[in-house]
Design an enzyme around this catalytic site. Sequence first.
Site, PDB file in Angstrom:
ATOM      1  N   LYS A  72      21.385 -17.350  32.009  1.00 16.18           N
ATOM      2  CA  LYS A  72      22.182 -16.281  31.409  1.00 16.18           C
ATOM      3  C   LYS A  72      21.245 -15.319  30.671  1.00 16.18           C
ATOM      4  O   LYS A  72      20.264 -15.756  30.046  1.00 16.18           O
ATOM      5  CB  LYS A  72      23.184 -16.906  30.432  1.00 16.18           C
ATOM      6  N   SER A 147      31.998 -15.667  28.719  1.00 15.49           N
ATOM      7  CA  SER A 147      31.030 -14.631  28.978  1.00 15.49           C
ATOM      8  C   SER A 147      29.930 -15.025  29.956  1.00 15.49           C
ATOM      9  O   SER A 147      29.215 -14.160  30.445  1.00 15.49           O
ATOM     10  CB  SER A 147      30.382 -14.204  27.662  1.00 15.49           C
ATOM     11  N   SER A 171      32.653 -19.738  26.387  1.00 16.70           N
ATOM     12  CA  SER A 171      31.954 -18.910  27.374  1.00 16.70           C
ATOM     13  C   SER A 171      31.321 -19.663  28.536  1.00 16.70           C
ATOM     14  O   SER A 171      30.910 -19.046  29.511  1.00 16.70           O
ATOM     15  CB  SER A 171      30.887 -18.057  26.684  1.00 16.70           C
TER      16      SER A 171
END
Lengths: 456, 448
Positions: A72, A147, A171
């Site tokens: 990420k 996310s 997330s």
Amino acid sequence: MGTLEKIEAIRNGELSATENVELALERIRKLNGKLNAFLEINSKAMEEAGEVDRMLKAGEAGKLAGLTIAVKSNINVKGLRATCASKTLEDYVCPYDAEVITRIRREGGIIIGMTNMDEFACGSSGETSAFGPTDNPAAPGYIPGGSSSGSAAAVASAMCDLALGTDTGGSIRNPASHCGVIGVKPTYGLVPRQGLIDLGMSLDQIGPISPDVPGSVLLLEVIAGKNQAEGMMMDVERVSYGELNGGVKGMRIGVSPQFSNLTDPRITGVIEKKVEFLKDLGAEIVEIRLPHIEQALSAYYLIVSVEFFSATRKYDGRKYGKRIESVCGEEVLRRIMLGSYISRREYRGRYYQRALQVRTLIRKELSLALKQVDAIVGPTVPKLPHKLGTRLTPLEMYAYDYLTIPANLAGTCAGVVKAGEVNGIPVGIQVQGKPLGEEKILRVMRALEVESSKSG
Amino acid sequence: MTSKKLYCNCPTNYAEVPPNTNVCPICTGMPGAKPMMPNEGAIDAAVEISLMLGCEVVKNKPIYIQRKHYDYPDLPSGYQRTSLPIAMNGVLEGVGIREVHIEEDPGQYDPVSGTVDFNRSGVPLVEIVTEPGMRSPEEARNFLRTLTRVLEYTRKVRPEAGGAMRADVNVSLEGGGRVEVKNINSIKGAYRALKFEMQRQAERIRRGEVVTRETRAYLESQMITVPMRTKEFEEDYRYIPDPDIFPIIITEEMVERIKKQMVEPPHLREKRLARQYGISPQAARVITSERELADLFERVAAEVQPQLAADWFRTKLKKVLNYVNLKARDVRFTPTQLIRLLKLVETRKIPREHGELALRELVKEPDDPERILERLGLSPPKPEELDSVVNTVIREHKQAVCEYLEGKSEVLNFLTGKVVAASRRRADPREALAILRKKLEEIREKGI
């Protein structure tokens, strides 16, 4: 091929690390244009794979040897950009490796690239990225969730073997649920955060996203454990989750009526079937009470905003070129302004302190419930994902997080495994455990996974 | 001064290395960097300083590290980490100490070139907050000197190193608001800033103008204070407990351990020395001005008469050290060498003046006092030499010798003086007198 089979194949020489990286790059070339899961590809991945192949030949293969890992974009990977999918850090080339990256490299994992995400992890849909939304490979046209949108989408579309996500209020679990993959939010303080760019420091945890439970177990075993150069950590040297296939017979599994009050009945239906499965497998189903779970949401947004406001003060335009408030998207700006407002001297008592009190309440409530059971199961996200581009109000958006937030507020662990589908959209079941209760939740998750593969 | 920074392992010798070389992702606040556990040495130092100042240490209670937010180029994360009080309610020579806490230093910003050096960023800092109570710049100056001495005694800070000690001072005159002055780097600076600020405020009040509550900066080059930009002090710091750091907990055991290692605070030692050795308060003050000087004194006073030792420390040793710009901790002579020298003075083996010359030499080129005296040609004369000096004096002062023989015994003192002078003051007067008397009596008996 499951993660463990792939590792076996690489160890046996049936598949080289280089070939595996080529495979991933090929998939990325083919799919990323449409999915927008990756923001940057590691141009040295092939080189690194060559090195891993040499080590494999020398018999020095690590636990992750030859596997491709997507990261990420809020985790520092030296030489790549941790943009946080924001214009603010558009040109931020990481000068150092996050501790988790160091550990992955040590075990022969190959960082394949940096994934898309909600800007600074502020979002639950994957749409707030400054570099465009990510599509959901499992349900094209729908949001992948967020996310950690790119990481979940990359795993779901087999553009990588495993991925790192981060979870502040859901997330990892939210996109894992929407994309039909596995995701684990570890106990707060189990995985080093050194090198993770902050959203809410008291809530953030890095965790694995994988196509199967053994994949998450493997990655978690590599990244978890105390880091000397970091204060806020559990006193755990290393973890090893041993026998996951032990089944759930005799385990006490908690369910709460509060979950269904908040959840789309179609989702509840899918989850209830899985609870029946667990019962059939010999688990004892126990009803638990979580009366204040609904209050967690507002407390969470106050706390996360104050911490995020503090964390973003360094993006003042001096060192990273662009002042955050001048270039960020509206959700990031909303949180900064909210955080700035409620941390003011005259308001902190009324809002911030209250939020902390609610947090304490939730923590007590959850730990009380977890005392009675080995794990709590329920839905992950209370509603189905919306279609990409649909305009939601902030409160509608925040409502995605009702069921994932309590684990962050309480610092406990939770994982998600696919439970079924509603109209072709994956629905994940959330398994929550005590602090450092990863082994138990992984066992429950593995049982559910095996059961699903049998029933097709 | 610890060797490592407060939340990372970077070295703290910020002034001795090129800009931005003592840095890492943590102390430059790179995205994603997290603090390490607070440096234990820094906490120990703060506890020790607190105890020396007679404070009550906050024990067995979480002491949170707060983030104090403000926007300035020297602050890499946009906030400074500062602890809640680790100790409270102390007193130093009549001035109340409100609290002591730990902070991290920001970097150093040069507004002219627009550059920042982060070498200093993250260096531990102890902030000492006094109660209002000092009534003049002189009092404040005295207090700061006393405080500096305490800090030097701990050996944990180097107040004499530039910028290692900084002060924010507050001035409040009757009829006006309280004004804080920042950016003061020395005791002299504090004194001048206070003087200037008092005059400025008094002038305003005299003219019937209002003295508003504000924060001003001291400009060292011009010795004046100027208003700081309003934003910088009206800002709300939005304190929050730092979520990345466990609160500090100071245990009873920690305090006991530190108490055991701790030295006697100088202001208490000063009083004790005066009492125990019967020396003057002035001498006690000078002797305790440096911890090593006081240590040396106590060793010497165990063997030499304390009042004499104190007198020599105050009027001679300290002067010589100042003259050659040497701290007591840097002297190279041994305590024994000093003791032997002072014993020679005490037993009048050498006159004071020679002792002083030898002392100077002892500081510059340490050696045994006897050898120094010899090097300087000041050794007491050998018996044959003394003998011949006496003979010469008798020969050259016939008149006086006659007077003695006639019964004027007081002439003996005059002749003794001559012998001492002729030996270039190296002869012991009592010894010279004895030999003289013996020789003169021989003359009386035998005739010349």
